[in-house]
Design a protein around this motif. Structure first.
Motif, PDB file in Angstrom:
ATOM      1  N   UNK A  12     -11.412  -2.644  11.883  1.00  0.00           N
ATOM      2  CA  UNK A  12      -9.957  -2.559  11.681  1.00  0.00           C
ATOM      3  C   UNK A  12      -9.693  -1.525  10.593  1.00  0.00           C
ATOM      4  N   UNK A  13      -8.825  -0.540  10.885  1.00  0.00           N
ATOM      5  CA  UNK A  13      -8.644   0.547   9.931  1.00  0.00           C
ATOM      6  C   UNK A  13      -8.022   0.075   8.616  1.00  0.00           C
ATOM      7  N   UNK A  14      -8.627   0.492   7.520  1.00  0.00           N
ATOM      8  CA  UNK A  14      -8.112   0.152   6.201  1.00  0.00           C
ATOM      9  C   UNK A  14      -8.042   1.408   5.367  1.00  0.00           C
ATOM     10  N   UNK A  15      -7.048   1.435   4.491  1.00  0.00           N
ATOM     11  CA  UNK A  15      -6.934   2.517   3.530  1.00  0.00           C
ATOM     12  C   UNK A  15      -6.945   1.896   2.146  1.00  0.00           C
ATOM     13  N   UNK A  16      -6.437   2.623   1.187  1.00  0.00           N
ATOM     14  CA  UNK A  16      -6.328   2.040  -0.149  1.00  0.00           C
ATOM     15  C   UNK A  16      -5.191   2.692  -0.922  1.00  0.00           C
ATOM     16  N   UNK A  17      -4.693   1.948  -1.880  1.00  0.00           N
ATOM     17  CA  UNK A  17      -3.700   2.481  -2.818  1.00  0.00           C
ATOM     18  C   UNK A  17      -4.310   2.416  -4.206  1.00  0.00           C
ATOM     19  N   UNK A  18      -3.802   3.256  -5.079  1.00  0.00           N
ATOM     20  CA  UNK A  18      -4.313   3.286  -6.452  1.00  0.00           C
ATOM     21  C   UNK A  18      -3.173   2.954  -7.406  1.00  0.00           C
ATOM     22  N   UNK A  50       8.194   7.158 -13.660  1.00  0.00           N
ATOM     23  CA  UNK A  50       8.674   7.904 -14.834  1.00  0.00           C
ATOM     24  C   UNK A  50      10.156   7.627 -15.048  1.00  0.00           C
ATOM     25  N   UNK A  51      10.925   7.591 -13.943  1.00  0.00           N
ATOM     26  CA  UNK A  51      12.348   7.246 -14.035  1.00  0.00           C
ATOM     27  C   UNK A  51      12.529   5.840 -14.610  1.00  0.00           C
ATOM     28  N   UNK A  52      11.665   4.921 -14.178  1.00  0.00           N
ATOM     29  CA  UNK A  52      11.829   3.506 -14.517  1.00  0.00           C
ATOM     30  C   UNK A  52      11.219   3.113 -15.858  1.00  0.00           C
ATOM     31  N   UNK A  53      10.403   3.988 -16.428  1.00  0.00           N
ATOM     32  CA  UNK A  53       9.623   3.635 -17.623  1.00  0.00           C
ATOM     33  C   UNK A  53      10.434   2.942 -18.732  1.00  0.00           C
ATOM     34  N   UNK A  54      11.642   3.431 -19.071  1.00  0.00           N
ATOM     35  CA  UNK A  54      12.372   2.772 -20.164  1.00  0.00           C
ATOM     36  C   UNK A  54      12.897   1.378 -19.813  1.00  0.00           C
ATOM     37  N   UNK A  55      12.892   1.023 -18.535  1.00  0.00           N
ATOM     38  CA  UNK A  55      13.579  -0.198 -18.106  1.00  0.00           C
ATOM     39  C   UNK A  55      12.681  -1.287 -17.543  1.00  0.00           C
ATOM     40  N   UNK A  56      11.446  -0.969 -17.235  1.00  0.00           N
ATOM     41  CA  UNK A  56      10.650  -1.866 -16.391  1.00  0.00           C
ATOM     42  C   UNK A  56      10.136  -3.118 -17.105  1.00  0.00           C
ATOM     43  N   UNK A  57       9.976  -3.049 -18.407  1.00  0.00           N
ATOM     44  CA  UNK A  57       9.426  -4.174 -19.172  1.00  0.00           C
ATOM     45  C   UNK A  57      10.261  -5.442 -18.950  1.00  0.00           C
ATOM     46  N   UNK A  58       9.575  -6.525 -18.590  1.00  0.00           N
ATOM     47  CA  UNK A  58      10.186  -7.856 -18.431  1.00  0.00           C
ATOM     48  C   UNK A  58      11.200  -7.968 -17.296  1.00  0.00           C
ATOM     49  N   UNK A  59      11.174  -7.043 -16.335  1.00  0.00           N
ATOM     50  CA  UNK A  59      12.083  -7.158 -15.195  1.00  0.00           C
ATOM     51  C   UNK A  59      11.617  -8.240 -14.222  1.00  0.00           C
ATOM     52  N   UNK A  60      12.587  -8.791 -13.500  1.00  0.00           N
ATOM     53  CA  UNK A  60      12.311  -9.665 -12.365  1.00  0.00           C
ATOM     54  C   UNK A  60      12.465  -8.770 -11.141  1.00  0.00           C
ATOM     55  N   UNK A  61      11.351  -8.459 -10.493  1.00  0.00           N
ATOM     56  CA  UNK A  61      11.300  -7.386  -9.495  1.00  0.00           C
ATOM     57  C   UNK A  61      11.172  -7.940  -8.078  1.00  0.00           C
ATOM     58  N   UNK A  62      11.883  -7.291  -7.147  1.00  0.00           N
ATOM     59  CA  UNK A  62      11.799  -7.629  -5.729  1.00  0.00           C
ATOM     60  C   UNK A  62      11.436  -6.384  -4.943  1.00  0.00           C
ATOM     61  N   UNK A  63      10.376  -6.473  -4.133  1.00  0.00           N
ATOM     62  CA  UNK A  63       9.991  -5.394  -3.225  1.00  0.00           C
ATOM     63  C   UNK A  63      10.286  -5.895  -1.814  1.00  0.00           C
ATOM     64  N   UNK A  64      11.401  -5.378  -1.231  1.00  0.00           N
ATOM     65  CA  UNK A  64      11.942  -5.942   0.023  1.00  0.00           C
ATOM     66  C   UNK A  64      11.079  -5.697   1.251  1.00  0.00           C
ATOM     67  N   UNK A  65      10.448  -4.559   1.348  1.00  0.00           N
ATOM     68  CA  UNK A  65       9.591  -4.229   2.489  1.00  0.00           C
ATOM     69  C   UNK A  65       8.246  -3.811   1.893  1.00  0.00           C
ATOM     70  N   UNK A  66       7.512  -4.780   1.394  1.00  0.00           N
ATOM     71  CA  UNK A  66       6.392  -4.496   0.492  1.00  0.00           C
ATOM     72  C   UNK A  66       5.292  -3.642   1.124  1.00  0.00           C
ATOM     73  N   UNK A  67       4.986  -3.865   2.408  1.00  0.00           N
ATOM     74  CA  UNK A  67       3.954  -3.052   3.061  1.00  0.00           C
ATOM     75  C   UNK A  67       2.625  -3.144   2.338  1.00  0.00           C
ATOM     76  N   UNK A  68       2.214  -2.050   1.724  1.00  0.00           N
ATOM     77  CA  UNK A  68       0.948  -2.011   0.986  1.00  0.00           C
ATOM     78  C   UNK A  68       1.057  -2.702  -0.372  1.00  0.00           C
ATOM     79  N   UNK A  69       2.289  -2.917  -0.845  1.00  0.00           N
ATOM     80  CA  UNK A  69       2.490  -3.508  -2.168  1.00  0.00           C
ATOM     81  C   UNK A  69       2.400  -2.493  -3.292  1.00  0.00           C
ATOM     82  N   UNK A  70       2.285  -1.205  -2.943  1.00  0.00           N
ATOM     83  CA  UNK A  70       2.089  -0.161  -3.953  1.00  0.00           C
ATOM     84  C   UNK A  70       3.139  -0.149  -5.041  1.00  0.00           C
TER      85      UNK A  70
END
Length: 196
Positions: A12-18, A50-70
């Motif tokens: 089964x084909x697999x790739x990877x994210x970093x 880079x855009x999100x860097x000042x804001x990301x700390x302690x966020x409650x995050x939702x990834x709606x179409x997560x796919x790879x989860x990257x």
């Protein structure tokens, strides 16, 4: 018969994210190469975070179409306090669960469900949301409309990725466009929920 099944599983084909930066920096996670799954490229991901860097700390995050989860795993690595990954494809959702276990990331929840159904029944408010749906289905606009009704903090940040040649999908009028960039076939934007 089990030999044949075993062989097909291995092939089964697999790739990877970093993971680019943060707590899990440099970690490589396996991903299924499922139909319609387009992991966000490292170049785009680097720009977005880079855009999100000042804001990301302690966020409650939702990834709606997560796919790879990257995007979700990167957010967790960089300081999000909680991440919900929603993915309809069952094998892809199982891979997300496996990768969560690999990282021992207890603050990640994986939900195997249609993102629109998830949002219709959602009871939480998120301060950071990723919308990166399968292309050419109008899902970005549908997702945005559901989120604008409920599910966002007053100043939430929303990342939207869609096809550059099909970007007439409109976002809610109270979402302020902060950043926008085009990379090849993809246009990606960062909005802020501006509830008066």
């Amino acid at each position: 018969m089990s030999k044949v099944k075993k062989h097909s599983d291995k092939s089964a084909p697999k790739g990877q994210i970093r993971i680019i930066s943060g707590q899990y920096r440099g970690r490589k996670l396996p991903v299924l190469m499922a139909d319609g799954l387009r992991p966000t490229t490292d170049r785009v991901k680097e720009t977005v975070f880079n855009w999100l860097m000042p804001y990301i700390q302690d966020t409650n995050c939702l990834d709606c179409f997560a796919g790879s989860g990257g995007l979700g795993f990167e957010a967790m690595s960089r300081g999000a306090s909680y991440v919900t990954l929603v993915e309809l494809n069952k094998p892809a959702a199982q891979q997300l669960k496996d990768n969560k276990a690999l990282l021992q990331a207890d603050s990640i929840q994986v939900v195997q469900q249609n993102a629109l159904d998830f949002l219709k029944n959602n009871q939480q408010n998120y301060s950071l949301v990723f919308i990166d749906p399968p292309f050419r289905k109008g899902l970005a606009q549908q997702t945005a409309e559901l989120l604008s009704e409920k599910g966002l903090t007053d100043d939430a940040l929303i990342y939207v990725e869609m096809e550059a040649d099909h970007n007439e999908q409109t976002m809610p009028s109270h979402w302020q466009l902060l950043k926008e960039k085009v990379a090849g076939q993809v246009i990606y934007r960062l909005y802020q929920n501006s509830v008066v």
